[in-house]
Design a protein around this motif. Structure first.
Motif, mmCIF file in Angstrom:
data_model
loop_
_atom_site.group_PDB
_atom_site.id
_atom_site.type_symbol
_atom_site.label_atom_id
_atom_site.label_comp_id
_atom_site.label_asym_id
_atom_site.label_seq_id
_atom_site.Cartn_x
_atom_site.Cartn_y
_atom_site.Cartn_z
ATOM 1 N N TYR A 276 0.816 -1.209 0.000
ATOM 2 C CA TYR A 276 0.000 0.000 0.000
ATOM 3 C C TYR A 276 0.857 1.269 0.000
ATOM 4 C CZ TYR A 276 -3.719 -3.297 0.996
ATOM 5 O OH TYR A 276 -4.581 -4.363 0.924
ATOM 6 N N THR A 277 2.005 1.209 -0.647
ATOM 7 C CA THR A 277 2.858 2.394 -0.781
ATOM 8 C C THR A 277 2.994 2.773 -2.256
ATOM 9 O OG1 THR A 277 4.820 0.955 -0.806
ATOM 10 C CG2 THR A 277 4.194 1.954 1.305
ATOM 11 N N MET A 278 3.615 1.913 -3.037
ATOM 12 C CA MET A 278 3.802 2.211 -4.460
ATOM 13 C C MET A 278 2.473 2.352 -5.182
ATOM 14 S SD MET A 278 7.185 -0.125 -5.237
ATOM 15 C CE MET A 278 7.046 -1.208 -3.809
ATOM 16 N N VAL A 279 1.435 1.647 -4.725
ATOM 17 C CA VAL A 279 0.118 1.759 -5.358
ATOM 18 C C VAL A 279 -0.617 3.024 -4.934
ATOM 19 C CG1 VAL A 279 -0.156 -0.733 -5.609
ATOM 20 C CG2 VAL A 279 -0.980 0.378 -3.530
ATOM 21 N N LYS A 280 -0.114 3.729 -3.910
ATOM 22 C CA LYS A 280 -0.779 4.932 -3.407
ATOM 23 C C LYS A 280 0.063 6.198 -3.532
ATOM 24 C CE LYS A 280 -4.030 2.984 -0.060
ATOM 25 N NZ LYS A 280 -4.645 3.185 1.271
ATOM 26 N N LYS A 281 1.295 6.092 -3.964
ATOM 27 C CA LYS A 281 2.162 7.276 -4.020
ATOM 28 C C LYS A 281 1.533 8.344 -4.898
ATOM 29 C CE LYS A 281 5.094 5.489 -7.766
ATOM 30 N NZ LYS A 281 4.195 4.396 -8.163
ATOM 31 N N ASN A 282 1.842 9.596 -4.593
ATOM 32 C CA ASN A 282 1.199 10.710 -5.288
ATOM 33 C C ASN A 282 2.170 11.877 -5.418
ATOM 34 O OD1 ASN A 282 0.776 12.619 -2.886
ATOM 35 N ND2 ASN A 282 -0.174 10.726 -2.155
ATOM 36 N N TRP A 283 1.695 12.917 -6.078
ATOM 37 C CA TRP A 283 2.554 14.050 -6.397
ATOM 38 C C TRP A 283 2.326 15.239 -5.464
ATOM 39 C CZ3 TRP A 283 6.565 13.322 -9.331
ATOM 40 C CH2 TRP A 283 6.543 12.388 -10.371
ATOM 41 N N PHE A 284 1.895 15.029 -4.235
ATOM 42 C CA PHE A 284 1.671 16.141 -3.315
ATOM 43 C C PHE A 284 2.918 17.010 -3.177
ATOM 44 C CE2 PHE A 284 1.564 17.739 1.176
ATOM 45 C CZ PHE A 284 0.563 18.672 0.970
ATOM 46 N N ASN A 285 2.729 18.306 -3.252
ATOM 47 C CA ASN A 285 3.823 19.294 -3.204
ATOM 48 C C ASN A 285 4.767 19.193 -4.405
ATOM 49 O OD1 ASN A 285 4.882 20.303 0.164
ATOM 50 N ND2 ASN A 285 2.907 20.472 -0.837
ATOM 51 N N GLY A 286 4.440 18.336 -5.368
ATOM 52 C CA GLY A 286 5.357 18.132 -6.484
ATOM 53 C C GLY A 286 6.642 17.445 -6.085
ATOM 54 N N VAL A 287 6.635 16.791 -4.919
ATOM 55 C CA VAL A 287 7.831 16.073 -4.469
ATOM 56 C C VAL A 287 8.079 14.871 -5.375
ATOM 57 C CG1 VAL A 287 8.841 14.736 -2.579
ATOM 58 C CG2 VAL A 287 7.557 16.829 -2.094
ATOM 59 N N ALA A 288 9.300 14.697 -5.787
ATOM 60 C CA ALA A 288 9.633 13.600 -6.692
ATOM 61 C C ALA A 288 9.254 12.254 -6.085
ATOM 62 C CB ALA A 288 11.124 13.619 -7.010
ATOM 63 N N MET A 289 8.581 11.426 -6.877
ATOM 64 C CA MET A 289 8.253 10.085 -6.415
ATOM 65 C C MET A 289 9.526 9.248 -6.280
ATOM 66 S SD MET A 289 4.858 8.863 -8.450
ATOM 67 C CE MET A 289 3.276 9.691 -8.225
ATOM 68 N N PRO A 290 9.559 8.342 -5.295
ATOM 69 C CA PRO A 290 10.713 7.455 -5.197
ATOM 70 C C PRO A 290 10.851 6.588 -6.443
ATOM 71 C CG PRO A 290 9.410 7.384 -3.183
ATOM 72 C CD PRO A 290 8.595 8.125 -4.195
ATOM 73 N N SER A 291 12.074 6.349 -6.838
ATOM 74 C CA SER A 291 12.326 5.366 -7.887
ATOM 75 C C SER A 291 12.023 3.978 -7.345
ATOM 76 C CB SER A 291 13.779 5.450 -8.345
ATOM 77 O OG SER A 291 14.082 6.736 -8.825
ATOM 78 N N ILE A 292 12.019 3.004 -8.224
ATOM 79 C CA ILE A 292 11.823 1.607 -7.835
ATOM 80 C C ILE A 292 13.058 0.826 -8.263
ATOM 81 C CG2 ILE A 292 10.405 -0.461 -8.120
ATOM 82 C CD1 ILE A 292 8.030 1.417 -8.718
ATOM 83 N N ALA A 293 13.642 0.095 -7.342
ATOM 84 C CA ALA A 293 14.837 -0.701 -7.625
ATOM 85 C C ALA A 293 14.637 -2.106 -7.085
ATOM 86 C CB ALA A 293 16.070 -0.059 -7.002
ATOM 87 N N ILE A 294 15.329 -3.038 -7.695
ATOM 88 C CA ILE A 294 15.256 -4.446 -7.289
ATOM 89 C C ILE A 294 16.658 -4.948 -6.962
ATOM 90 C CG2 ILE A 294 14.771 -6.796 -8.083
ATOM 91 C CD1 ILE A 294 12.412 -5.759 -9.610
ATOM 92 N N LYS A 295 16.777 -5.563 -5.800
ATOM 93 C CA LYS A 295 18.028 -6.196 -5.395
ATOM 94 C C LYS A 295 17.924 -7.683 -5.689
ATOM 95 C CE LYS A 295 21.104 -6.862 -1.416
ATOM 96 N NZ LYS A 295 21.292 -6.579 0.027
ATOM 97 N N ALA A 296 18.727 -8.152 -6.633
ATOM 98 C CA ALA A 296 18.706 -9.563 -7.015
ATOM 99 C C ALA A 296 19.302 -10.420 -5.903
ATOM 100 C CB ALA A 296 19.471 -9.765 -8.318
ATOM 101 N N GLU A 297 19.102 -11.705 -6.014
ATOM 102 C CA GLU A 297 19.590 -12.615 -4.973
ATOM 103 C C GLU A 297 21.113 -12.709 -4.945
ATOM 104 O OE1 GLU A 297 16.398 -15.929 -3.982
ATOM 105 O OE2 GLU A 297 16.622 -15.750 -6.158
ATOM 106 N N ASP A 298 21.783 -12.254 -5.989
ATOM 107 C CA ASP A 298 23.250 -12.210 -5.966
ATOM 108 C C ASP A 298 23.775 -10.896 -5.408
ATOM 109 O OD1 ASP A 298 22.807 -10.373 -7.978
ATOM 110 O OD2 ASP A 298 23.804 -11.515 -9.561
#
Length: 368
Positions: free
Chosen positions: A327-349
């Motif tokens: 319930y974070t990435m599906v709800k993120k918004n542009w309030f104050n025009g603050v940049a949305m967080p990027s999305i990154a994936i840490k692989a198992e290696d």
């Protein structure tokens, strides 16, 4: 990790695997099927990893339904509190099962679904739940979520083959789950045995540490055998719990009666549920240095909570906020025009790749 610009959500696949393997074990031991609840987590860059462990997706809107169909595949359950005339045809094109919230919706759209050979169901509201929040309680007074009158439900038996019963909310108590399922059996058993499938929805926190998974498997298997139905579960938070962090950077440290660190993120924009339910983020709690961690928007209450650190915080320090997938990435918004967080994936290696960065053009294109 330090090479990525904060803020960003970091999905750790090694941690995600723990949940996925517990889901797979439950499927194998119980015979129940598990569908990812997209209302909680819809970050489709992780779907390739999750797909082998789950049976498909369940949705709450046309867009979620389409995303599950296109990016996850496998079985797709389509639910909405209210389908609109202009979207029902498209929704049926993505659905394996469509679950109507009311008899009125079934009456309105059931013939179209039947003509296309789509399996149909209704939402059954047992009039109780495990939610501690009135805001999220499907059994609250005058609830609009589902049907509960038995004669009304039975009148639809010639058109439906199953029901969805979503009444759990962060329920980590197996005994409570068992008792409430017994209540459903006692009140609706004669109706359930006329069905082919039953979804128990989400909110069962069965991937949590110490949960009696084998007891749950036995209980689910017994329910299926008793009523001759295929059970479905819709794990959302259970699928991704403890798998993801929100990585932020300290922008300023101020001292107004207590030490406050302002970070390059926002509770209202990036972890909205914490604000809605008045909860605090899972911050580090090791060390003698106490700080209130606050967001950078103009909202006075944009506060993540209090954390403890082994050394005084400095401008430029990184902070990792745990358990930040649901319930974070599906709800993120542009309030104050603050940049949305990027999305990154840490692989198992251990390698980390950025899968999405949001830009000014994304902000501008969300408006007109």
């Amino acid at each position: 990790m330090s090479e990525l610009q904060t803020p960003y959500y970091l999905i750790d696949l090694a941690k995600l695997r723990v949940n996925m393997e517990r889901i797979q074990y439950l499927r194998e031991q119980s015979g129940a099927k598990c569908l990812l609840a997209l209302k909680c987590f819809a970050t489709w860059s992780a779907f390739d990893f999750m797909r082998p462990f789950m049976d498909g997706t369940t949705s709450s809107s046309l867009f979620e339904l389409r995303l599950g169909h296109e990016e996850f595949g496998k079985e797709t359950h389509a639910y909405s509190v209210g389908w609109a005339d202009h979207e029902i045809d498209e929704a049926l094109g993505y659905s394996d099962k469509i679950i109507f919230n009311s008899l009125g919706q079934l009456d309105r759209f059931g013939a179209k679904a039947a003509a296309r050979g789509i399996t149909m169901g209704l939402r059954l509201n047992p009039r109780f739940s495990t939610s501690g929040f009135d805001l999220a309680d499907p059994a609250r007074p005058f609830s609009r979520l589902g049907e509960w009158d038995l004669p009304r439900l039975e009148s639809a038996l010639d058109r439906i083959s199953g029901v969805m019963i979503h009444y759990n909310c962060e329920n980590a108590d197996f005994d409570l789950f068992d008792a409430q399922l017994s209540r459903i059996e006692a009140e609706f058993g004669g109706f359930l045995e006329k069905l082919d499938w039953v979804s128990l929805g989400g909110g069962i926190h069965f991937t949590g540490e110490g949960y009696p998974l084998d007891k749950l498997a036995v209980r689910l298997k017994a329910f299926q055998q008793k009523f001759g139905v295929q059970l479905f579960l819709e794990p959302g938070e259970a699928s991704i719990t403890k798998s993801t962090s929100l990585e932020v950077t300290v922008l300023d440290v101020i001292h107004h009666g207590k030490d406050v660190a302002i970070v390059d993120s926002s509770i209202e924009a990036h972890m909205l549920d914490l604000l809605i339910y008045r909860e605090t983020a899972k911050l580090p709690q090791e060390g003698d240095h106490l700080y209130q961690i606050a967001g950078k928007t103009c909202l006075a209450g944009d506060i993540f909570g209090e954390g403890r650190f082994p050394a005084p915080l400095q401008i430029g320090d990184r902070i990792s906020i745990a358990d930040a997938a649901g319930y974070t990435m599906v709800k993120k918004n542009w309030f104050n025009g603050v940049a949305m967080p990027s999305i990154a994936i840490k692989a198992e290696d251990g390698t980390i790749r950025e899968t999405r960065r949001f830009t000014y053009d994304d902000y501008k294109s969300s408006l007109s």
